[in-house]
Write a protein that holds these residues in place. Structure first.
Motif, short mmCIF file in Angstrom:
data_model
loop_
_atom_site.label_atom_id
_atom_site.label_comp_id
_atom_site.label_asym_id
_atom_site.label_seq_id
_atom_site.Cartn_x
_atom_site.Cartn_y
_atom_site.Cartn_z
N VAL A 193 38.89 41.79 49.51
CA VAL A 193 39.17 40.28 48.95
C VAL A 193 38.02 39.90 48.48
CG1 VAL A 193 39.77 37.83 49.89
CG2 VAL A 193 40.56 39.90 51.02
N ASP A 194 37.93 39.93 46.99
CA ASP A 194 36.81 39.60 46.41
C ASP A 194 36.34 38.05 46.28
OD1 ASP A 194 34.81 40.13 44.17
OD2 ASP A 194 36.10 39.03 42.74
N ASP A 195 35.23 37.54 45.91
CA ASP A 195 34.67 36.28 46.13
C ASP A 195 35.64 35.28 45.16
OD1 ASP A 195 33.66 37.21 43.71
OD2 ASP A 195 31.68 36.31 44.20
N SER A 196 36.29 35.66 44.07
CA SER A 196 36.98 34.94 43.15
C SER A 196 38.62 34.97 43.85
CB SER A 196 37.08 35.50 41.79
OG SER A 196 37.73 36.71 41.57
N ALA A 197 39.00 35.52 44.80
CA ALA A 197 40.34 35.61 45.12
C ALA A 197 40.90 34.37 45.31
CB ALA A 197 40.43 36.69 46.37
N GLY A 210 41.85 58.31 50.82
CA GLY A 210 41.97 58.43 49.34
C GLY A 210 43.73 58.28 48.96
N HIS A 211 44.29 57.44 49.94
CA HIS A 211 45.67 57.03 49.76
C HIS A 211 45.71 56.00 48.99
CE1 HIS A 211 49.67 56.16 51.02
NE2 HIS A 211 49.83 56.99 51.72
N SER A 212 45.72 54.64 49.18
CA SER A 212 45.91 53.44 48.68
C SER A 212 44.73 52.22 48.74
CB SER A 212 47.28 52.90 48.96
OG SER A 212 48.43 54.00 48.53
N GLU A 213 44.28 51.73 47.93
CA GLU A 213 43.45 50.74 48.08
C GLU A 213 43.89 49.44 47.19
OE1 GLU A 213 41.78 52.05 50.52
OE2 GLU A 213 41.70 54.32 49.77
N ALA A 214 43.33 48.29 47.56
CA ALA A 214 43.88 47.08 47.07
C ALA A 214 42.62 46.26 46.64
CB ALA A 214 45.19 46.33 47.24
N ILE A 215 42.58 45.49 45.61
CA ILE A 215 41.66 44.20 45.38
C ILE A 215 42.56 43.21 45.26
CG2 ILE A 215 41.26 44.72 42.94
CD1 ILE A 215 38.58 43.58 43.11
N VAL A 216 41.87 41.98 45.65
CA VAL A 216 42.63 40.59 45.34
C VAL A 216 41.48 39.83 44.63
CG1 VAL A 216 43.71 38.51 46.25
CG2 VAL A 216 43.94 40.96 47.64
N THR A 217 41.71 39.35 43.51
CA THR A 217 40.59 38.84 42.61
C THR A 217 41.16 38.17 41.41
OG1 THR A 217 38.64 39.30 41.25
CG2 THR A 217 40.54 40.85 41.14
N ARG A 218 40.50 37.17 41.15
CA ARG A 218 41.10 36.44 39.86
C ARG A 218 40.05 37.17 38.57
NH1 ARG A 218 40.64 31.45 42.98
NH2 ARG A 218 42.72 30.56 43.20
N SER A 219 39.07 37.81 38.84
CA SER A 219 38.40 38.37 37.95
C SER A 219 38.83 39.66 37.06
CB SER A 219 36.90 38.68 38.30
OG SER A 219 36.13 39.39 37.51
N TYR A 220 39.09 39.60 35.89
CA TYR A 220 39.42 40.77 35.16
C TYR A 220 38.44 41.77 35.31
CZ TYR A 220 40.50 44.05 31.21
OH TYR A 220 40.75 45.11 30.62
N GLU A 221 37.23 41.50 35.08
CA GLU A 221 36.09 42.52 35.29
C GLU A 221 35.89 43.15 36.55
OE1 GLU A 221 35.87 39.41 33.92
OE2 GLU A 221 35.59 39.80 31.81
N ARG A 222 36.21 42.52 37.53
CA ARG A 222 36.01 42.97 38.79
C ARG A 222 37.18 43.99 39.08
NH1 ARG A 222 32.95 39.72 42.46
NH2 ARG A 222 31.03 39.40 41.56
N ALA A 223 38.27 43.31 38.66
CA ALA A 223 39.47 44.40 38.87
C ALA A 223 39.44 45.63 38.29
CB ALA A 223 40.76 43.63 38.34
N ARG A 224 39.02 45.43 36.73
CA ARG A 224 38.67 46.74 36.12
C ARG A 224 37.67 47.62 36.77
NH1 ARG A 224 36.70 46.40 29.89
NH2 ARG A 224 34.69 45.43 30.94
N GLU A 225 36.61 47.19 37.32
CA GLU A 225 35.63 47.77 37.91
C GLU A 225 36.16 48.67 39.07
OE1 GLU A 225 31.06 47.14 39.99
OE2 GLU A 225 32.25 45.45 39.12
N TYR A 245 45.44 49.30 43.49
CA TYR A 245 46.09 48.28 43.39
C TYR A 245 45.19 46.92 42.69
CZ TYR A 245 50.43 50.43 45.63
OH TYR A 245 51.19 51.12 45.97
N VAL A 246 45.66 46.11 41.82
CA VAL A 246 45.22 44.74 41.77
C VAL A 246 46.18 43.72 42.19
CG1 VAL A 246 44.17 43.27 40.06
CG2 VAL A 246 43.81 45.64 39.93
N ASN A 247 45.83 42.72 43.05
CA ASN A 247 46.76 41.67 43.49
C ASN A 247 48.03 42.16 43.86
OD1 ASN A 247 44.60 39.88 42.83
ND2 ASN A 247 45.00 39.67 40.62
N ALA A 248 48.36 43.06 44.66
CA ALA A 248 49.56 43.32 44.92
C ALA A 248 49.27 44.41 46.33
CB ALA A 248 50.21 44.67 44.01
N SER A 249 50.27 44.38 47.03
CA SER A 249 50.38 45.07 48.58
C SER A 249 50.33 46.66 48.36
CB SER A 249 51.42 44.81 49.61
OG SER A 249 51.73 45.60 50.52
N THR A 250 49.53 47.46 49.22
CA THR A 250 49.77 48.71 49.24
C THR A 250 50.98 49.34 49.66
OG1 THR A 250 48.78 48.92 51.46
CG2 THR A 250 47.13 49.03 49.64
#
Length: 414
Positions: free
Chosen positions: A230-234, A337-352, A363-368
């Motif tokens: 959960v990113d600080d911009s989530a 190494g299976h599935s990971e997700a980020i929740v963020t409003r930041s395009y740069e953080r999502a891409r990183e 994943y970006v903003n979706a359930s694993t």
């Protein structure tokens, strides 16, 4: 010749017929789907015996959920088989090639692997999924399920064998090992003369045993120690909903999350909202010291082992991190190494995150929970590969083929 060696010999013969079966494979798959539906009562009766025995032996409720079949799950098995039948046949597809300066025409063509072995645990639907996928790809399969689901697996396998025979294909294209002892599992790992590849599907200990002991080439499917950061911009409401779904919709499966990482700048607001949702399902939180400081001392202190544990239960490890770098470092250290997700409003953080996290599904903003062959449009999957050779992620029909080169000339010599 042992029983397994005879099964291997029969599978080799069946594989030769399946490799050139063409449209008969789809006919057999549709027969299989119909047979599963018409055999519902028989399958449920066998499964009820397995579930009763497992419950008496003390199996946890989350694992009982993996074992249990009902009408909807049986219909889902049949629908999965039909989805596999509806896919394009990969066998014979040209994936590359060209004409050389000397006039040789070279084509790289998809072909069946041959005979596939499956060792798996208490999920009877795997029997149907694996059989359907292997058949579509022109392979024979030898299935070795766990003792907890033996009666269910045997019932499903016999129904499927009868269906493909009715369609005009050899029933030994699908075989189930009747011996569920460790000895049969170890013998399968040594069947180099018969099995072309072995795929384990289950918990960490099963997969490790197969990888360490098999002389047959292994496609490693991984345990699911999955994360949400959960990113600080989530969006906090979005984060809470994704975490609730990824943990509680079905905690016994490999794409359920086991750890959440929360940025320190949002933790004081996000953690209470997340906990409120998780409390609806009585999820036990095992938190780091900063998590406990925010949520209260009644939170179970997280230990080192919690970061590597696949709970498969209503338990979740929680850690507050200082940055996306710390979150990614944590995932790199502890993830399967299976599935990971980020929740963020930041395009740069999502891409990183998607660029730096090295897992089969990111994943970006979706359930694993979407890491699944059906959800990815593959019809079904034989497992989630967490290795990097040949196949990675949900393994559908194409991942159960190899290739060969076909070279056409007009008398060229070298």
């Amino acid at each position: 010749m042992t029983v397994l060696e005879q099964m291997g010999k029969n599978a080799k013969e069946a594989a030769r017929a399946l490799a050139t079966a063409g449209s008969l494979k789809d006919k057999a798959l549709l027969q299989m789907a119909a047979a599963i539906e018409s055999g519902e009562r028989e399958i449920l009766a066998a499964n009820a015996q397995d579930v009763n025995t497992a419950r008496q032996s003390g199996m946890s409720e989350s694992l009982l959920d993996r074992l249990t079949l009902n009408r909807d799950r049986i219909l889902g098995m049949a629908e999965g088989i039909r989805c596999v039948a509806a896919q394009e046949d990969p066998v014979g597809t040209i994936v590359g090639g060209g004409v050389r300066p000397n006039g040789l025409k070279i084509e790289q063509v998809r072909v069946p692997i041959g005979v596939i072995g499956m060792i798996y645990e208490a999920r009877p639907n795997v029997t149907a999924d694996a059989a359907a996928l292997c058949l579509k790809a022109g392979n024979a399969v030898i299935l070795r399920g766990g003792k907890e689901a033996f009666l269910s697996n045997r019932c499903v396998a016999e129904i499927l064998r009868g269906a493909i025979e009715k369609a005009g294909l050899p029933k030994d294209g699908i075989q189930l090992v009747q011996d569920t002892s460790r000895a049969s599992s170890l013998e399968m790992m040594q069947l180099t003369g018969y099995l072309d590849v072995l795929i384990p599907r289950g918990g960490k200990s099963l997969i490790r045993s197969v990888v360490e002991n098999s002389r047959v080439p292994v496609i490693e499917t991984g345990a699911g120690n999955c994360h949400v950061y959960v990113d600080d911009s989530a969006d906090i409401d979005m984060a809470a909903e994704i975490i609730f779904n990824a943990k509680t919709s079905r905690p016994s499966v490999c794409n359920a999350i086991e750890t959440i990482l929360v940025h320190k700048d949002i933790a004081e607001k996000a953690l209470p909202a997340i906990k409120a949702r998780l409390d609806e399902k009585h999820v036990e939180i095992r938190g780091c010291e900063r998590t406990r400081a925010i949520l209260g001392g009644d939170i179970v202190p997280a230990q080192e082992e919690d970061w590597v544990t696949e709970y498969l239960d209503f338990i979740l490890a929680v850690k507050v991190v200082d940055s996306i770098d710390e979150a990614i470092d944590h995932i790199a250290r502890y993830s399967s190494g299976h599935s990971e997700a980020i929740v963020t409003r930041s395009y740069e953080r999502a891409r990183e995150f998607t660029e730096r996290v090295d897992s089969a599904a990111v994943y970006v903003n979706a359930s694993t929970r979407f890491t699944d062959g059906g959800e990815f449009g593959l019809g079904a999957e034989i497992g989630i590969s967490t290795q990097k050779l040949h196949a990675r992620g949900p393994m559908g029909v194409n991942q159960l083929t190899s290739t060969k080169f076909i070279i056409s000339g007009s008398g060229q010599i070298r």
